[in-house]
Design a protein around this motif. Structure first.
Motif, PDB file in Angstrom:
ATOM      1  N   THR A   1       0.183   4.477   1.646  1.00 50.45           N
ATOM      2  CA  THR A   1       0.582   5.646   2.437  1.00 50.45           C
ATOM      3  C   THR A   1       1.928   5.335   3.061  1.00 50.45           C
ATOM      4  O   THR A   1       2.140   4.237   3.581  1.00 50.45           O
ATOM      5  N   PRO A   2       2.821   6.277   3.019  1.00 52.10           N
ATOM      6  CA  PRO A   2       4.160   5.994   3.547  1.00 52.10           C
ATOM      7  C   PRO A   2       4.099   5.739   5.044  1.00 52.10           C
ATOM      8  O   PRO A   2       3.365   6.382   5.778  1.00 52.10           O
ATOM      9  N   GLY A   3       4.867   4.778   5.491  1.00 52.63           N
ATOM     10  CA  GLY A   3       4.903   4.483   6.916  1.00 52.63           C
ATOM     11  C   GLY A   3       3.872   3.445   7.318  1.00 52.63           C
ATOM     12  O   GLY A   3       3.918   2.906   8.415  1.00 52.63           O
ATOM     13  N   ARG A   4       2.872   3.146   6.451  1.00 52.92           N
ATOM     14  CA  ARG A   4       1.872   2.120   6.783  1.00 52.92           C
ATOM     15  C   ARG A   4       2.068   0.932   5.875  1.00 52.92           C
ATOM     16  O   ARG A   4       2.432   1.082   4.714  1.00 52.92           O
ATOM     17  N   PRO A   5       1.795  -0.257   6.389  1.00 52.63           N
ATOM     18  CA  PRO A   5       1.963  -1.433   5.530  1.00 52.63           C
ATOM     19  C   PRO A   5       0.919  -1.455   4.424  1.00 52.63           C
ATOM     20  O   PRO A   5      -0.122  -0.855   4.505  1.00 52.63           O
ATOM     21  N   TYR A   6       1.221  -2.166   3.384  1.00 51.97           N
ATOM     22  CA  TYR A   6       0.406  -2.227   2.170  1.00 51.97           C
ATOM     23  C   TYR A   6      -0.925  -2.952   2.432  1.00 51.97           C
ATOM     24  O   TYR A   6      -0.975  -3.950   3.118  1.00 51.97           O
ATOM     25  N   THR A   7      -2.026  -2.424   1.886  1.00 50.96           N
ATOM     26  CA  THR A   7      -3.342  -3.053   2.041  1.00 50.96           C
ATOM     27  C   THR A   7      -3.769  -3.656   0.714  1.00 50.96           C
ATOM     28  O   THR A   7      -3.758  -2.981  -0.304  1.00 50.96           O
ATOM     29  N   LYS A   8      -4.135  -4.909   0.739  1.00 47.90           N
ATOM     30  CA  LYS A   8      -4.605  -5.544  -0.496  1.00 47.90           C
ATOM     31  C   LYS A   8      -6.123  -5.597  -0.505  1.00 47.90           C
ATOM     32  O   LYS A   8      -6.743  -6.038   0.441  1.00 47.90           O
ATOM     33  N   HIS A   9      -6.697  -5.135  -1.584  1.00 50.26           N
ATOM     34  CA  HIS A   9      -8.149  -5.166  -1.714  1.00 50.26           C
ATOM     35  C   HIS A   9      -8.561  -6.412  -2.484  1.00 50.26           C
ATOM     36  O   HIS A   9      -7.993  -6.698  -3.535  1.00 50.26           O
ATOM     37  N   VAL A  10      -9.551  -7.112  -1.958  1.00 46.88           N
ATOM     38  CA  VAL A  10     -10.059  -8.299  -2.641  1.00 46.88           C
ATOM     39  C   VAL A  10     -11.354  -7.913  -3.339  1.00 46.88           C
ATOM     40  O   VAL A  10     -12.316  -7.510  -2.691  1.00 46.88           O
TER      41      VAL A  10
END
Lengths: 302, 127
Positions: free
Chosen positions: A184-193
């Motif tokens: 989502t723009p404006g939010r940092p990237y989330t990595k899924h494990v």
């Protein structure tokens, strides 16, 4: 003593006469051999359907306690292999160590438990009774990845530049990391494990015994979510166990049985009465049979 | 903190010399006795009880788990006459159950073969 199977007697009550049914008494078997003979004659097992992971079968001529014992044993006493001892090397994710270990333990592994021995003491772990998995994932901070963007475009990474630079990941794990990244723009990237990120470390002679490798059954079980800068690095040892010890060792998602009652029509029912009675029980028990005398209520014999 | 080991629910405690089965003859009633089966539960208790009730020599058969946190069952058996002991009756019940289970295994395997042949689908090595 009536010779008919459904003999009975009339009981006089205040409301009127009531017919009491008495089923013919089957004499108890004299000894074990006769019991066994009778069992073998009456018993039948029919597999009704098998789709994917679900099996439905029918046991005819067997006792409720037998079916219940079978169900209880399936849930609690059939051994499986699951991850038990989790050694944390680095866990900076939002999940606590024990929560993460719990989640990792619940992941089903695609291993035949008969090929393993029981492990009583974690100090005596050998390659005959332990499976070792490693999980090493980290989430790149966005600044680093943006800086590397120029570099990555030269290399053959087909996906977004936020893929971590750890090229040791297996192909399946790479595919898993590409799936469902939240951007989502404006939010940092989330990595899924995902469970596909668990890497099997063959110990001793295991590489020979398991040439196809040991993997979790499903590769897309979400274990944790990481934010930029967080890392999980752990080593998990698995052993054989039974469901009574911990529910993660239960091989079935669920096992259940249903007892079918025996319905007997004492008297024939025709026409309007039959039509009314068809819907008294759940659909499938009774059916309307057209006969010369009219529509008769019949039993739906499977 | 006070929780007992999960394995104590199904593993015999060797330190205290726990036996699987302990028999106590009943003092007040003839031909009766109580079997204490350690580390067992309803799975086996109900099965034994049903099998014993099918035996014509048995007058009374019942089981109970005294407490859910203590893992053993008491199986009470009384036979009809003094010629047959409760121990023999339980032995024959267990034998019959074992034969029944063997027959179930063979029947199950036959059914799987029949199913496979009828459906001719690509079965994985699950079976």
């Amino acid at each position: 003593m009536s010779t008919k199977e459904n003999s009975g007697f009339y009981r006089v009550k205040e409301a009127g006469l009531e017919y009491q049914h008495v089923k013919a008494e089957i004499p108890t078997p004299k000894d074990g051999k006769e019991f066994l003979k009778r069992f073998r004659e009456n018993f039948d097992l029919k597999i009704l359907s098998q789709e994917g992971n679900e099996l439905v079968f029918e046991l005819i001529g067997c006792d409720v306690s037998f079916a219940n014992a079978l169900r209880r044993i399936l849930l609690a006493e059939v051994p499986t292999v699951a991850l038990e001892y989790v050694y944390m090397i680095n866990n900076t994710s939002l999940l606590h160590d024990e929560v993460l270990a719990h989640r990792i333990g619940l992941i089903p592994l695609n291993v035949d438990p008969r090929l393993f021995e029981d492990l009583d003491d974690p100090d005596e772990a050998t390659d005959l009774n332990t499976v070792v998995f490693k999980l090493q994932v980290s989430c790149e901070t966005q600044q680093n990845s943006r800086l590397q963007k120029g570099k990555d475009e030269d290399m053959n990474f087909e996906t977004d530049p936020n893929v971590i630079e750890n090229a040791e990941l297996e192909k399946a794990a790479l595919a898993a990391t590409r799936k469902k990244t939240i951007e989502t723009p404006g939010r940092p990237y989330t990595k899924h494990v995902y469970s596909g990120d668990l890497v099997w470390m063959p110990q001793g002679a295991q590489a020979k015994h398991f040439p196809n490798g040991i993997r979790p059954v499903h590769d897309d079980i979400l274990i944790a979510k990481l934010r930029p800068g967080q890392e999980i690095y752990l080593e998990a040892h698995g052993r054989r166990g039974i469901g009574r010890d911990h529910a993660k060792y239960s091989p079935v998602a669920t096992a259940c049985y249903r007892l079918y009652t025996e319905v007997e029509l004492v008297d024939s029912v025709y026409d309007d009465d039959a039509k009314e009675l068809v819907y008294v029980y759940e659909p499938g028990v009774f059916e309307l049979v057209p006969t010369s005398k009219g529509t008769r209520l019949g039993l739906n014999r499977v | 903190m006070n929780a007992p080991e999960r394995s104590s629910a199904f593993l015999l405690d060797e330190d205290s010399g726990e036996q699987k089965c302990v028999y106590t003859a009943d003092t007040k009633v003839t031909n009766a006795g109580t079997f204490r089966l350690n580390k067992e539960d309803h799975t086996v208790g109900n099965l034994f009880r049903m099998q014993l009730l099918r035996d014509p020599n048995v007058r009374f058969a019942g089981y109970y788990c005294p407490h859910p946190l203590v893992h053993f069952i008491n199986l009470k058996i009384q036979t009809n006459n003094s010629t047959v002991a409760p121990v023999e009756v339980l032995g024959s019940a267990i034998e019959d159950l074992a034969n029944e289970t063997d027959h179930l295994i063979t029947q199950f395997q036959e059914s799987i073969e029949t199913w496979k042949r009828e459906n001719d689908t690509e079965m994985t090595s699950q079976f």
